[in-house]
Design a protein around this motif. Sequence first.
Motif, PDB file in Angstrom:
ATOM      1  N   VAL A 413      19.732 -55.596 103.677  1.00 43.35           N
ATOM      2  CA  VAL A 413      18.617 -54.903 103.133  1.00 43.35           C
ATOM      3  C   VAL A 413      17.141 -55.462 103.337  1.00 43.35           C
ATOM      4  CG1 VAL A 413      17.674 -53.540 101.318  1.00 43.35           C
ATOM      5  CG2 VAL A 413      20.109 -53.848 101.390  1.00 43.35           C
ATOM      6  N   VAL A 414      17.315 -56.903 103.009  1.00 40.64           N
ATOM      7  CA  VAL A 414      15.948 -57.621 103.231  1.00 40.64           C
ATOM      8  C   VAL A 414      15.908 -57.975 104.861  1.00 40.64           C
ATOM      9  CG1 VAL A 414      14.698 -59.580 102.797  1.00 40.64           C
ATOM     10  CG2 VAL A 414      15.956 -58.551 100.951  1.00 40.64           C
ATOM     11  N   ARG A 415      14.778 -57.764 105.452  1.00 41.02           N
ATOM     12  CA  ARG A 415      14.724 -58.396 106.711  1.00 41.02           C
ATOM     13  C   ARG A 415      13.107 -59.042 106.652  1.00 41.02           C
ATOM     14  NH1 ARG A 415      16.640 -55.066 111.397  1.00 41.02           N
ATOM     15  NH2 ARG A 415      18.340 -53.740 110.742  1.00 41.02           N
ATOM     16  N   ALA A 416      13.129 -60.249 107.192  1.00 40.93           N
ATOM     17  CA  ALA A 416      12.082 -60.937 106.912  1.00 40.93           C
ATOM     18  C   ALA A 416      11.915 -62.336 107.976  1.00 40.93           C
ATOM     19  CB  ALA A 416      12.050 -61.857 105.346  1.00 40.93           C
ATOM     20  N   LYS A 417      10.618 -62.644 107.979  1.00 39.31           N
ATOM     21  CA  LYS A 417      10.452 -63.931 108.915  1.00 39.31           C
ATOM     22  C   LYS A 417      10.187 -65.225 107.972  1.00 39.31           C
ATOM     23  CE  LYS A 417       9.805 -66.290 112.408  1.00 39.31           C
ATOM     24  NZ  LYS A 417      10.451 -67.166 111.425  1.00 39.31           N
ATOM     25  N   THR A 418      11.000 -65.994 108.349  1.00 38.32           N
ATOM     26  CA  THR A 418      11.072 -67.163 107.155  1.00 38.32           C
ATOM     27  C   THR A 418       9.713 -68.267 108.133  1.00 38.32           C
ATOM     28  OG1 THR A 418      12.621 -68.517 108.931  1.00 38.32           O
ATOM     29  CG2 THR A 418      13.223 -67.317 106.778  1.00 38.32           C
ATOM     30  N   GLY A 419       9.561 -69.036 107.207  1.00 35.98           N
ATOM     31  CA  GLY A 419       8.103 -70.222 107.562  1.00 35.98           C
ATOM     32  C   GLY A 419       8.653 -71.499 107.131  1.00 35.98           C
ATOM     33  N   SER A 420       8.811 -72.561 107.792  1.00 35.07           N
ATOM     34  CA  SER A 420       8.970 -73.811 107.313  1.00 35.07           C
ATOM     35  C   SER A 420       8.246 -74.949 107.812  1.00 35.07           C
ATOM     36  CB  SER A 420      10.504 -74.232 107.539  1.00 35.07           C
ATOM     37  OG  SER A 420      11.341 -73.263 106.897  1.00 35.07           O
ATOM     38  N   LEU A 421       7.156 -75.684 107.286  1.00 33.71           N
ATOM     39  CA  LEU A 421       6.422 -76.919 107.561  1.00 33.71           C
ATOM     40  C   LEU A 421       6.763 -77.887 106.370  1.00 33.71           C
ATOM     41  CD1 LEU A 421       3.214 -75.353 109.057  1.00 33.71           C
ATOM     42  CD2 LEU A 421       5.297 -76.397 110.058  1.00 33.71           C
ATOM     43  N   MET A 422       6.088 -79.071 106.704  1.00 33.83           N
ATOM     44  CA  MET A 422       6.077 -80.151 105.765  1.00 33.83           C
ATOM     45  C   MET A 422       5.095 -79.316 104.467  1.00 33.83           C
ATOM     46  SD  MET A 422       6.818 -82.998 104.890  1.00 33.83           S
ATOM     47  CE  MET A 422       7.225 -84.068 106.243  1.00 33.83           C
ATOM     48  N   GLU A 423       5.607 -79.262 103.366  1.00 33.97           N
ATOM     49  CA  GLU A 423       5.080 -78.879 102.193  1.00 33.97           C
ATOM     50  C   GLU A 423       4.668 -77.372 102.223  1.00 33.97           C
ATOM     51  OE1 GLU A 423       1.649 -81.343 101.569  1.00 33.97           O
ATOM     52  OE2 GLU A 423       2.699 -83.029 101.079  1.00 33.97           O
ATOM     53  N   VAL A 424       5.314 -76.640 103.221  1.00 35.88           N
ATOM     54  CA  VAL A 424       4.906 -75.103 103.393  1.00 35.88           C
ATOM     55  C   VAL A 424       6.323 -74.368 103.336  1.00 35.88           C
ATOM     56  CG1 VAL A 424       3.866 -73.458 104.448  1.00 35.88           C
ATOM     57  CG2 VAL A 424       2.730 -75.704 104.063  1.00 35.88           C
ATOM     58  N   SER A 425       6.621 -73.279 102.745  1.00 38.14           N
ATOM     59  CA  SER A 425       7.302 -72.293 103.149  1.00 38.14           C
ATOM     60  C   SER A 425       6.847 -70.837 102.895  1.00 38.14           C
ATOM     61  CB  SER A 425       8.586 -72.441 101.838  1.00 38.14           C
ATOM     62  OG  SER A 425       9.419 -73.412 102.057  1.00 38.14           O
ATOM     63  N   SER A 426       7.142 -70.157 103.729  1.00 33.27           N
ATOM     64  CA  SER A 426       6.869 -68.685 103.601  1.00 33.27           C
ATOM     65  C   SER A 426       8.018 -67.754 104.104  1.00 33.27           C
ATOM     66  CB  SER A 426       5.732 -68.388 104.536  1.00 33.27           C
ATOM     67  OG  SER A 426       6.137 -68.540 105.940  1.00 33.27           O
ATOM     68  N   LEU A 427       7.829 -66.484 103.366  1.00 32.52           N
ATOM     69  CA  LEU A 427       8.800 -65.537 103.838  1.00 32.52           C
ATOM     70  C   LEU A 427       7.916 -64.059 103.899  1.00 32.52           C
ATOM     71  CD1 LEU A 427      11.851 -65.275 104.104  1.00 32.52           C
ATOM     72  CD2 LEU A 427      11.816 -64.175 101.563  1.00 32.52           C
ATOM     73  N   THR A 428       8.226 -63.553 104.848  1.00 31.82           N
ATOM     74  CA  THR A 428       7.123 -62.040 105.174  1.00 31.82           C
ATOM     75  C   THR A 428       8.148 -60.945 105.916  1.00 31.82           C
ATOM     76  OG1 THR A 428       5.203 -63.514 105.653  1.00 31.82           O
ATOM     77  CG2 THR A 428       5.046 -61.082 106.522  1.00 31.82           C
ATOM     78  N   GLY A 429       8.138 -59.991 105.076  1.00 33.08           N
ATOM     79  CA  GLY A 429       9.021 -59.015 105.859  1.00 33.08           C
ATOM     80  C   GLY A 429       8.942 -57.585 105.066  1.00 33.08           C
ATOM     81  N   GLN A 430      10.290 -56.857 105.071  1.00 29.93           N
ATOM     82  CA  GLN A 430      10.384 -55.569 104.230  1.00 29.93           C
ATOM     83  C   GLN A 430      11.594 -55.584 103.657  1.00 29.93           C
ATOM     84  OE1 GLN A 430       9.134 -53.706 108.257  1.00 29.93           O
ATOM     85  NE2 GLN A 430       9.305 -51.967 106.873  1.00 29.93           N
ATOM     86  N   THR A 431      11.680 -54.926 102.695  1.00 27.39           N
ATOM     87  CA  THR A 431      12.944 -54.546 101.847  1.00 27.39           C
ATOM     88  C   THR A 431      12.989 -53.097 101.484  1.00 27.39           C
ATOM     89  OG1 THR A 431      14.500 -55.237 100.187  1.00 27.39           O
ATOM     90  CG2 THR A 431      12.058 -55.217  99.440  1.00 27.39           C
ATOM     91  N   VAL A 432      13.925 -52.601 100.778  1.00 30.57           N
ATOM     92  CA  VAL A 432      13.901 -51.253 100.111  1.00 30.57           C
ATOM     93  C   VAL A 432      14.300 -51.520  98.628  1.00 30.57           C
ATOM     94  CG1 VAL A 432      15.073 -48.918 100.169  1.00 30.57           C
ATOM     95  CG2 VAL A 432      14.726 -50.380 102.374  1.00 30.57           C
ATOM     96  N   SER A 433      13.604 -51.009  97.688  1.00 30.69           N
ATOM     97  CA  SER A 433      13.958 -50.913  96.232  1.00 30.69           C
ATOM     98  C   SER A 433      14.835 -50.286  95.937  1.00 30.69           C
ATOM     99  CB  SER A 433      12.613 -50.427  95.623  1.00 30.69           C
ATOM    100  OG  SER A 433      12.442 -49.132  95.669  1.00 30.69           O
ATOM    101  N   ARG A 434      15.295 -50.408  94.713  1.00 28.05           N
ATOM    102  CA  ARG A 434      16.546 -49.680  94.220  1.00 28.05           C
ATOM    103  C   ARG A 434      16.291 -48.178  94.222  1.00 28.05           C
ATOM    104  NH1 ARG A 434      17.596 -51.245  88.358  1.00 28.05           N
ATOM    105  NH2 ARG A 434      15.951 -49.710  87.970  1.00 28.05           N
ATOM    106  N   ASP A 435      15.346 -47.695  94.216  1.00 29.19           N
ATOM    107  CA  ASP A 435      15.055 -46.492  93.899  1.00 29.19           C
ATOM    108  C   ASP A 435      14.761 -45.780  95.515  1.00 29.19           C
ATOM    109  OD1 ASP A 435      15.043 -46.196  91.280  1.00 29.19           O
ATOM    110  OD2 ASP A 435      12.861 -46.521  91.113  1.00 29.19           O
ATOM    111  N   GLY A 436      14.982 -46.909  96.511  1.00 35.83           N
ATOM    112  CA  GLY A 436      14.700 -46.223  97.912  1.00 35.83           C
ATOM    113  C   GLY A 436      13.346 -46.218  98.427  1.00 35.83           C
ATOM    114  N   ARG A 437      12.494 -47.179  97.783  1.00 34.99           N
ATOM    115  CA  ARG A 437      11.075 -47.221  98.181  1.00 34.99           C
ATOM    116  C   ARG A 437      11.021 -48.323  99.140  1.00 34.99           C
ATOM    117  NH1 ARG A 437       7.116 -43.009  97.155  1.00 34.99           N
ATOM    118  NH2 ARG A 437       5.192 -44.124  97.720  1.00 34.99           N
ATOM    119  N   SER A 438      10.215 -48.223 100.226  1.00 35.25           N
ATOM    120  CA  SER A 438      10.197 -49.304 101.230  1.00 35.25           C
ATOM    121  C   SER A 438       8.985 -50.054 101.096  1.00 35.25           C
ATOM    122  CB  SER A 438       9.962 -48.596 102.900  1.00 35.25           C
ATOM    123  OG  SER A 438       9.963 -49.853 103.686  1.00 35.25           O
ATOM    124  N   LEU A 439       9.146 -51.492 100.952  1.00 35.77           N
ATOM    125  CA  LEU A 439       8.056 -52.262 100.198  1.00 35.77           C
ATOM    126  C   LEU A 439       7.783 -53.462 101.433  1.00 35.77           C
ATOM    127  CD1 LEU A 439       9.248 -52.834  96.742  1.00 35.77           C
ATOM    128  CD2 LEU A 439       7.471 -51.103  97.423  1.00 35.77           C
TER     129      LEU A 439
END
Length: 472
Positions: A413-439
């Motif tokens: 369900v979750v589709r995301a681009k990860t990010g990893s550096l020294m002292e840094v993490s990130s996550l960017t993408g899309q998902t679908v809520s329980r009610d079927g809403r794209s976020l």
Amino acid sequence: MKQAHRLRRLGTTVLLAGLVLGLLAFFLIPVVAGSGTPKADGDAPAPAVLAAASATALAHLDPAAPAPDAAVLKSTLDPILTSAQGASISASVIDVATGEELYSRSGATPGIPASSLKVLTAIAATHAIGEDTRFTTRAVLKDANTVVLVGGGDVLLGSGSDSAAVSGRAGLGTLASRTAAALVEARAASLVADTVAIQLDDSLFTGEPLNPAWDPSLLASNDISPISPIAMYGARANAGAKAERVGDPGMYAAKTFAAALGTALEAAGGPALGTAVTRAEAPAQGTELASVDSATLGEQVRFMLEVSDNYVAEALGRMVAVSGQAPGDHANGARAVARIVGELGIDTTGMDLVDTSGLAAADRVSPLTLASAMAHAATSEHAALRNIGYWLPVAGATGTMSARLGSGDTRGVVRAKTGSLMEVSSLTGQTVSRDGRSLAFSILVHTGDRTIAPNKPVLDAAAAALTRCGCR
């Protein structure tokens, strides 16, 4: 006036079509069984290693499904994002259907995106260059004594025959055999001498091959190599996903081509080959002997996003600059990506890019910009941009998300681009809520504890909460 009215109606129709098609990305998502432990972005598992796919049906998306209530969403996410001690966390969540920002935790404040920056490179390259574009590597007869190998932007060349894989699609062995056949014919016509030399033309990219904003340790950790418009397997020594990157990717490819050409010429009774390979530019009036074409840009972008390949991201950034008639160096690549993202109407306030892979700790992008970029792509009138959401790693299934968010309600369900550096993490993408809403969402974490990719569980918990939340 009537014509203007028709144009407005057409524009509205196209936008709605883009939104519907963007949402369709989550109707039936093929999920692939992944394995292994979480990896840093620069050492991600290759998609080819994954097991056979099995379809996972998701609830039908209703465009009229209720959007999460902003206050309830805040009460859901705040406890998660404040749970990490000593971490600075910023985030933005956007309702894809309306473009409204439903949640912000310093969302407009620029932060270090790490490899989440690659979603901007993907959007810019796809828009500026074209999803179906292929990069061509050519062998050119410079004169009777010289063959020049000309790099055209393909940094995923293979050593042997053409293949179906994205990395290795165009084979230097294939190019060598075609070049040998052309040289035999040219020699028969007295156009080629008895011995020919091989030269490398890698002048398509200019400037410093290593971005001065990169920490030198990134070379030792196998995350990057000097950038060239011609390389094999993303500057790796062989097709292995963990193979070492080479110190001079262009010359490594040229010597691989020369060895294959020498073998092919000997078998065909063609001219002899000189032993040295040198650098020189091919003349504009040179005669093309043979060529091979890369995988499509769309395939390369998907590969880059799934395994978070820094080398491919940097080459694509430079190709975006070249497509706009600018020099192919790191500064112009970063400027070109930023310019195109802004021209698409995405809010780039405070954005400052110094590379196109996210390796530089000096990059600054806000979560709002990243989430807005994902929402824009999902609803774009351009079909190619709507593919970006399909190309992201899939939770519990593919690429850098294969070992993350693998529970039943988030896997696939979750589709995301990860990010990893020294002292840094990130996550960017899309998902679908329980009610079927794209976020669309983006979350950035920054600490001062000298750890690589800190607090990834917090990022995953937040993405899971978005997916599980009706938040009404």
